[in-house]
Design an enzyme around this catalytic site. Structure first.
Site, PDB file in Angstrom:
ATOM      1  N   ALA A   1       0.886  -1.174   0.000  1.00 29.17           N
ATOM      2  CA  ALA A   1       0.000   0.000   0.000  1.00 29.17           C
ATOM      3  C   ALA A   1       0.921   1.220   0.000  1.00 29.17           C
ATOM      4  O   ALA A   1       0.998   1.970   0.967  1.00 29.17           O
ATOM      5  CB  ALA A   1      -0.891  -0.008   1.228  1.00 29.17           C
ATOM      6  N   ILE A   2       1.680   1.355  -1.094  1.00 26.32           N
ATOM      7  CA  ILE A   2       2.683   2.420  -1.164  1.00 26.32           C
ATOM      8  C   ILE A   2       2.002   3.786  -1.280  1.00 26.32           C
ATOM      9  O   ILE A   2       2.422   4.751  -0.650  1.00 26.32           O
ATOM     10  CB  ILE A   2       3.637   2.210  -2.379  1.00 26.32           C
ATOM     11  CG1 ILE A   2       4.316   0.845  -2.299  1.00 26.32           C
ATOM     12  CG2 ILE A   2       4.649   3.349  -2.494  1.00 26.32           C
ATOM     13  CD1 ILE A   2       5.386   0.708  -1.258  1.00 26.32           C
TER      14      ILE A   2
ATOM     15  N   CYS B   1      -6.621   4.157  -9.159  1.00 27.79           N
ATOM     16  CA  CYS B   1      -6.680   5.100  -8.039  1.00 27.79           C
ATOM     17  C   CYS B   1      -8.110   5.590  -7.907  1.00 27.79           C
ATOM     18  O   CYS B   1      -8.804   5.744  -8.901  1.00 27.79           O
ATOM     19  CB  CYS B   1      -5.817   6.314  -8.312  1.00 27.79           C
ATOM     20  SG  CYS B   1      -4.246   5.893  -8.977  1.00 27.79           S
TER      21      CYS B   1
ATOM     22  N   THR C   1      -2.271  -5.103  -8.986  1.00 28.86           N
ATOM     23  CA  THR C   1      -2.337  -6.028  -7.842  1.00 28.86           C
ATOM     24  C   THR C   1      -3.793  -6.337  -7.473  1.00 28.86           C
ATOM     25  O   THR C   1      -4.709  -5.607  -7.844  1.00 28.86           O
ATOM     26  CB  THR C   1      -1.636  -5.415  -6.622  1.00 28.86           C
ATOM     27  OG1 THR C   1      -2.200  -4.123  -6.390  1.00 28.86           O
ATOM     28  CG2 THR C   1      -0.139  -5.291  -6.845  1.00 28.86           C
TER      29      THR C   1
ATOM     30  N   THR D   1       7.513  -8.111  -8.104  1.00 31.35           N
ATOM     31  CA  THR D   1       7.860  -8.506  -6.741  1.00 31.35           C
ATOM     32  C   THR D   1       9.173  -9.268  -6.644  1.00 31.35           C
ATOM     33  O   THR D   1       9.958  -9.050  -5.710  1.00 31.35           O
ATOM     34  CB  THR D   1       6.694  -9.360  -6.173  1.00 31.35           C
ATOM     35  OG1 THR D   1       5.522  -8.535  -6.184  1.00 31.35           O
ATOM     36  CG2 THR D   1       6.956  -9.833  -4.764  1.00 31.35           C
TER      37      THR D   1
HETATM   38  C1  LIG Z   1       6.025  -2.268  -3.896  1.00 35.42           C
HETATM   39  C2  LIG Z   1       5.157  -2.177  -5.118  1.00 35.42           C
HETATM   40  C3  LIG Z   1       4.902  -0.929  -5.691  1.00 35.42           C
HETATM   41  C4  LIG Z   1       4.099  -0.833  -6.843  1.00 35.42           C
HETATM   42  N1  LIG Z   1       3.869   0.385  -7.404  1.00 35.42           N
HETATM   43  C5  LIG Z   1       3.119   0.489  -8.534  1.00 35.42           C
HETATM   44  C6  LIG Z   1       2.908   1.749  -9.168  1.00 35.42           C
HETATM   45  O1  LIG Z   1       3.458   2.777  -8.761  1.00 35.42           O
HETATM   46  N2  LIG Z   1       2.104   1.779 -10.273  1.00 35.42           N
HETATM   47  C7  LIG Z   1       1.522   0.630 -10.780  1.00 35.42           C
HETATM   48  O2  LIG Z   1       0.794   0.700 -11.780  1.00 35.42           O
HETATM   49  N3  LIG Z   1       1.741  -0.576 -10.211  1.00 35.42           N
HETATM   50  C8  LIG Z   1       2.511  -0.668  -9.116  1.00 35.42           C
HETATM   51  N4  LIG Z   1       2.734  -1.899  -8.542  1.00 35.42           N
HETATM   52  C9  LIG Z   1       2.177  -3.113  -9.174  1.00 35.42           C
HETATM   53  C10 LIG Z   1       3.231  -3.788 -10.055  1.00 35.42           C
HETATM   54  O3  LIG Z   1       3.633  -2.954 -11.134  1.00 35.42           O
HETATM   55  C11 LIG Z   1       2.715  -5.131 -10.636  1.00 35.42           C
HETATM   56  O4  LIG Z   1       1.620  -4.853 -11.493  1.00 35.42           O
HETATM   57  C12 LIG Z   1       2.256  -6.092  -9.548  1.00 35.42           C
HETATM   58  O5  LIG Z   1       3.175  -6.065  -8.469  1.00 35.42           O
HETATM   59  C13 LIG Z   1       2.103  -7.524 -10.069  1.00 35.42           C
HETATM   60  O6  LIG Z   1       3.301  -8.057 -10.562  1.00 35.42           O
HETATM   61  P1  LIG Z   1       4.313  -8.987  -9.698  1.00 35.42           P
HETATM   62  O7  LIG Z   1       3.502 -10.116  -9.122  1.00 35.42           O
HETATM   63  O8  LIG Z   1       5.358  -9.398 -10.667  1.00 35.42           O
HETATM   64  O9  LIG Z   1       4.855  -8.101  -8.620  1.00 35.42           O
HETATM   65  C14 LIG Z   1       3.533  -2.014  -7.407  1.00 35.42           C
HETATM   66  C15 LIG Z   1       3.804  -3.263  -6.825  1.00 35.42           C
HETATM   67  C16 LIG Z   1       4.602  -3.360  -5.697  1.00 35.42           C
HETATM   68  C17 LIG Z   1       4.873  -4.719  -5.100  1.00 35.42           C
END
Ligand SMILES: Cc1cc2nc3c(=O)[nH]c(=O)nc-3n(C[C@H](O)[C@H](O)[C@H](O)COP(=O)(O)O)c2cc1C
Length: 308
Positions: A74-75, A134, A196, A270
């Protein structure tokens, strides 16, 4: 390093990547965490963390926590704002030779359009990923879960820039194929499937959320089967719209599975926090796996799913 036009080149519509591997938004910051691990120019693209019109501090800590086979975050859009990004950060990123996709976020239509306007003439930007997950200030719903708001923001964004536009769909919307259809109708160049998954983690003793907010977004290996399903559904329904898969890709074989499900390219997120060398390893392993599938190029495997 993947060669342009080589075994790993992926192209469809207006999108083209020399490698299928993209660094997911928010998981690669602006590239600096990887300086010691691999050349940013090796990956298909680096997708920046969300950029908003004004600087944002994001949510209070705790903003991430580990879950079985995944991670909750939840950044809250922590970023320096578009002006500082354009003047202080992008020039350095450009020098790395990376293909840069800007992840754009906001709380109103105007927020998104303003970021696009500020960056539309800026050199060194391949395209924009629209992070539509958002809450919209007016209605409280996310742009990605309301088909009318979603379609309208895609159309307005299209009117602002000719560069590739890729809305990022949210699993909170349920079935994603209808949103992909709307995106295609609005002239989008692709969709990212997906952001996510809304989720919670609680301390069993106190009942407190493990994050500073009641819920966050789940990512990591836990969500890969959901990503496969969503990518497949979208690719089947709107085959002419390129899909960037995002959610749970950690290994070279995950890249192949997601491409088989219909993805043009695959984001890694991740896994980068625990293994910043993983993109390099995936690049090393992919050619062997492609050959084991009986193909000469990865592109040949796109959409090749056998059922029954
Ligand atoms: C710490 C963190 C920060 C993220 N920040 C963003 C973001 O700023 N904008 C966005 O569209 N997705 C953001 N995501 C989502 C990722 O881009 C990605 O879609 C999601 O983590 C699923 O992929 P993964 O399972 O490979 O992590 C974030 C994910 C994580 C874990």
């Amino acid at each position: 390093m993947p060669e342009p036009g080589g075994q790993m080149r992926m192209a469809a519509g207006r999108l083209e990547f020399k490698s299928p591997l993209l660094l997911a938004s928010g998981c690669a910051s602006f590239g600096e965490p990887f300086e010691d691990f691999f050349e940013l120019a090796e990956v298909g693209a680096l997708i920046t963390k969300a950029i908003t019109r004004e600087p944002r501090a994001g949510n209070d800590p705790v903003r991430i926590c580990e879950t079985p086979a995944g991670m909750l975050n939840a950044i809250g859009l922590h970023n320096p704002g578009v002006e500082e990004f354009a003047t202080e950060i992008l020039p350095g990123l450009r020098e790395t030779g990376a293909t840069v996709i800007i992840n754009v976020a906001g709380h109103s239509e105007g927020d998104y359009l303003e970021v696009l306007r500020r960056l539309r003439e800026t050199e060194g930007i391949y395209g924009f990923e629209l992070n539509l997950s958002c809450p919209n200030v007016d209605g409280g719903t996310m742009f990605a879960t309301d088909p009318v708001l979603f379609g309208r923001i895609c159309e307005k964004a299209r009117a602002v820039t000719d560069r590739p536009l890729i809305p990022k769909l949210s699993p909170a919307a349920g079935e994603l194929a209808p949103y992909a259809q709307i995106a295609h109708g609005a002239g989008m160049d692709g969709v990212t499937v997906s952001n996510t998954h809304p989720a919670m983690a609680l301390d069993w003793r106190t009942g407190r959320s493990k994050l500073s907010r009641p819920s966050g977004g789940l990512s990591g290996p836990a969500v890969k089967p959901l990503t496969l399903y969503n990518v497949h559904q979208v690719a089947q329904t709107v085959p002419e719209l390129p899909v960037l898969a995002s959610g749970g890709c950690c290994e070279a074989r995950d890249v192949i599975e997601l491409v088989r499900a219909g993805a043009l390219a695959v984001q890694v997120g991740t896994i980068l926090f625990s293994d910043p060398l993983r993109p390099r390893r995936i690049h090393e392993e992919l050619p062997g796996l492609i050959a084991q599938c009986g193909a000469k190029t990865l592109q040949e495997l796109r959409g090749r799913v056998e059922t029954g």
